[in-house]
Design a protein around this motif. Sequence first.
Motif: not given
Length: 298
Positions: A8-13, A140-141, A177-178, A188-189
Amino acid sequence: MTAASPAGTGGELRGGELGGAGGELGGAGGELGGARHGAGVRVALVDSGVDASHPALRAAALRHVALVRRGGAHEVAPCAPGDVSGHGTACAGIVHRMAPGAEITSVRALGDDGRCSRDGLIAALQFCVRERFSVVNLSLGIDIPKGAPLRPGDHRSLVELYEVADAAYTAQVVLVAAGPNAAAFRTYPGRFKSLIGVGRGPFQDPEALRSELTLDHEILAPGDEVLAPAPGGGEQRWTGTSFAAPHVTAHVARIRAARPELSIEAVKAALHELARGAGRRAEGSAAAEEREERRAPA
């Protein structure tokens, strides 16, 4: 490389919502016979580690490795059992419950803060491809807002991630992948079509699957209020696509135990056949209940 962070933080794993806190497989219902236990199949869990002392996992065949940074590169080395958050243990518990004969390798990639760099994720996946695991669970993603343009760093890391997912496909290593937990994100992925992207549904039956081909995923599995191992030796209810993915991983382990020669496309076809069989069983059960209601005295 920017550090990764929870969902939910955007652009992170992220490690997902961390809880309240066609082959010849035997008919439309997908009965796999003795292979339902996933015996002999090697499963990798790229996650936060696994607590081997948890009662739900004491009978599991477990191996433990961790992502470590040496100099400017990441390596994967043997490590002691342990879980920094409980997330990986919950996922391992779901896999073991459904496919108790599978051999599970915990690839600890998430740190104490629940984060992993993108380079670290790529290194962990490269290890899984080299090891030729039958199936790899990625609960994860990298979450990127759908309305935000990709940054230069996004392009580089996503291309590298795509390349390792493609290498897994070529090596016949099934990646599960989730997908995203919120419609505002692309994840992603999980979006890559070379692997199996998983969304979550409010199923009561832990065996349930439903085909749903979207840009974000291709199959739904139980992911709401899933009872699974929790830190401290007990259980709790977990919600998120993180906990839908290991249900699909367990199904893939069963399929590969029954037909190890199947290609990834054939494994996908078998999964969707299982989903269709589950749908027919659900429809039949609903029809039977309706007939019983009609026969019941007023």
